[in-house]
Each structure stands twice: as C-alpha cells, then as structure tokens.
Design a protein around this motif. Structure first.
Motif, PDB file in Angstrom:
ATOM      1  N   PRO A 138       0.822  -1.212   0.000  1.00 15.12           N
ATOM      2  CA  PRO A 138       0.000   0.000   0.000  1.00 15.12           C
ATOM      3  C   PRO A 138       0.855   1.261   0.000  1.00 15.12           C
ATOM      4  CG  PRO A 138       0.053  -0.955   2.170  1.00 15.12           C
ATOM      5  CD  PRO A 138       0.796  -1.894   1.294  1.00 15.12           C
TER       6      PRO A 138
ATOM      7  N   THR B  40       2.046   4.773   1.357  1.00 19.76           N
ATOM      8  CA  THR B  40       2.123   5.338   2.715  1.00 19.76           C
ATOM      9  C   THR B  40       2.496   6.805   2.612  1.00 19.76           C
ATOM     10  OG1 THR B  40       4.387   4.594   2.812  1.00 19.76           O
ATOM     11  CG2 THR B  40       2.747   3.221   3.888  1.00 19.76           C
ATOM     12  N   PRO B  41       2.176   7.617   3.601  1.00 18.14           N
ATOM     13  CA  PRO B  41       1.395   7.256   4.782  1.00 18.14           C
ATOM     14  C   PRO B  41      -0.090   7.116   4.464  1.00 18.14           C
ATOM     15  CG  PRO B  41       1.929   9.584   4.842  1.00 18.14           C
ATOM     16  CD  PRO B  41       2.616   9.020   3.631  1.00 18.14           C
ATOM     17  N   ASP B  42      -0.753   6.279   5.267  1.00 17.03           N
ATOM     18  CA  ASP B  42      -2.180   6.042   5.093  1.00 17.03           C
ATOM     19  C   ASP B  42      -2.873   6.385   6.422  1.00 17.03           C
ATOM     20  OD1 ASP B  42      -4.718   5.129   4.713  1.00 17.03           O
ATOM     21  OD2 ASP B  42      -4.152   3.182   3.884  1.00 17.03           O
TER      22      ASP B  42
ATOM     23  N   ARG C 286      -4.209   4.090   9.941  1.00 20.32           N
ATOM     24  CA  ARG C 286      -3.760   4.361  11.316  1.00 20.32           C
ATOM     25  C   ARG C 286      -4.956   4.667  12.228  1.00 20.32           C
ATOM     26  NH1 ARG C 286      -2.039   9.717  11.813  1.00 20.32           N
ATOM     27  NH2 ARG C 286      -0.559   9.326  10.136  1.00 20.32           N
TER      28      ARG C 286
END
Lengths: 111, 180
Positions: free
Chosen positions: A18, A20-22, A26
């Motif tokens: 995936p 990032t950042p996601d 989080r």
C-alpha cells in the motif's frame, strides 16, 4: 530477467504494497485498539464486582457452617459495615466526579 | 525508521503513548499489509486482518523483547490470528469472490489480469505454511530468518518452502522453473 526481478514481479501481481502514509489505516487501528482497551477494562471491572459480591454472599453460609450465630457475629458485622461505609465515603471524597479533594489530588499528580 | 528510534517509540507506546504507537503503525504497515495481501488474496480481508493484528499488538507489546524488528513481531501476531480465526467455508467464499472479481476484470482483455488470476490460483493451491513463506519473502520485504521467526518454522524449511513455491508460481506463469 533476474531471479530478484521475477520475484518482485510475482509479488506485485499477488498483492501490491500500500501507499504510505495512510492516515485512514492508522485511525482504524487506533480506534480498534481503544475499543479493545475499553472492552478489557469493562471485563476486568465486571469480574472484580462478581468476585466481591460472591465473597460477601459467602460470608453468611460459611459463618453458619462454622457455627457462628447472629448474636456472636453482630459486632463483627457492624464493624465491617462501618469500615465499608468509611471506605466508600473516602473513595467518593478522593476519586469522585466532583471530589472535594480533587484540587489537592491534581497538585500531587502534577508534582 | 532505524532500530534505535523504533525501540524508543516501542517504549513510549508501552507507557500508553498512542501517538508513538501511531508512528509505529505508519512505519510498519507497508510490509505487514503487503504480506497479508499476498497471503490472503483479498485486499479487504487482508487489511482487516492487519488492523486486528496491530490492535492486538498494542495489547501485547510487553511481550516484544526487541530481539527482532517490530514488523516481524506484528506479522507473527497476524499469522497466529489468521490461524485461529480461519474457517474453511469463509475462506473458500472469499477466494471465490476474489476469483470472480479477477475473472470479471480478465474478460476486459487485460493480460496482466490473466497473470494475476493464474498466480492467485497457484498460490491458493499451496499449503498454508508454504504460501505464507512465499508471501513474506517474494517481495524482498522479509529475510528467510525473519520468515522463520514469524512462522515458527526451521530456517531450512522456510528456504525449501520458498524455493518450491517459487517454482510452482513460475510454472503457473508459464516460465521455466529454475532448479534449486
């Protein structure tokens, strides 16, 4: 194509890493963690209450089985009751929602 | 993120610092989610499992001794979680759904989709441990030693799983399988 490149290609076809950042991921993780923490705290509280009330409920049958009459037990029961009331009053005073000693407690916690 | 920074954040998270744990989630999610996507097949199920694994890690962070990277520990948690939670029927249904999605896309004439479908079928025919070893090592995200720790298998078994599994996947793609 090298073995490494072939491996990376197959890995990519099977499932891409995936981006990032996601933040959404989080957020979902922290939400689940807080739900689990709340559930665990509620379970612990419920078990403590069950244990406490079971112990209280067992006092009289056990006392009866040991030959303890009401006349003999009365001073002990009264003293225990007074102690329990004192404990409840102290708890409300120190830890209650509008605790009389809340300000002192806050100062002590800060220091 | 280097090991020292990770250790500092782990210590902070153990003391209840959610912000530190959030940073650990950010740093470790690519490797964990990639592993689970390759292993499980369905992205939605994989991400759901990853979230559960991270949330469970928050609870059992005390057990992490720091001898390996945190992502290894989280993948171990996720794998054990999957093992306990798996149900043959639901797995079969999820797999059929994934096939149906891929087949729908394949009819659009995309050659890459055909490769994906062939690989997915080959992957799902592998035993669980072999599939997990491949999902960990194929993308170069984890070493054989790390995979051995995650799957709780001897290092030689993991290497053998990866070699055999790779040959099966290459055969599914129509490429000549390499010896070894």
């Amino acid at each position: 194509m090298s073995e490494r490149d072939a491996d990376l290609l197959m890995a990519d076809l099977l499932g891409e890493a995936p981006e990032t950042p996601d933040p959404g991921f989080r957020y979902d993780v922290l939400f689940r963690a807080s739900i689990r923490a709340r559930r665990r705290a509620a379970m612990s509280k419920a078990l403590n209450q069950i244990a406490l009330f079971s112990a209280i409920g067992l006092i009289f049958p056990v006392g009866g089985a040991l030959g303890l009459t009401w006349e003999m037990a009365q001073p002990l029961v009264m003293a225990t009751g007074l102690l329990a009331l004192g404990l409840a009053a102290a708890s409300v005073t120190i830890l209650g929602p509008r605790a009389v000693l809340a300000r002192s407690r806050a100062i002590l916690t800060r220091s | 993120m280097d090991a020292a920074e990770e250790a500092r954040l782990v210590q902070a998270a153990r003391n209840g610092d959610m912000t530190a744990f959030g940073r650990l989630v950010d740093a470790n999610q690519p490797a964990v989610r990639a592993f689970l996507r390759r292993f499980v097949g369905s992205y939605a199920d994989a991400d759901d499992l990853a979230q559960e694994a991270f949330a469970r890690t928050w609870e059992v962070l005390e057990r992490f001794d720091g001898s390996s990277r945190l992502r290894t520990f989280i993948c171990g948690v996720a794998f054990q979680y999957w093992r306990r939670a798996r149900r043959a029927d639901s797995r079969r249904m999820a797999r059929d759904d994934a096939y149906a999605q891929l087949e729908d896309q394949e009819t659009a004439g995309d050659a890459r989709m055909a490769q994906k479908l062939a690989l997915r079928r080959a992957m799902d025919e592998l035993p669980d441990d072999q599939r997990a070893a491949l999902a960990l090592c194929l993308g170069q995200d984890f070493t054989h030693a790390e995979a051995s720790e995650i799957l709780k298998l001897p290092l030689g078994t993991v290497k053998s799983h990866v070699t055999r599994g790779r040959a099966r996947l290459q055969a599914a793609l129509g490429a000549p399988a390499e010896a070894g």
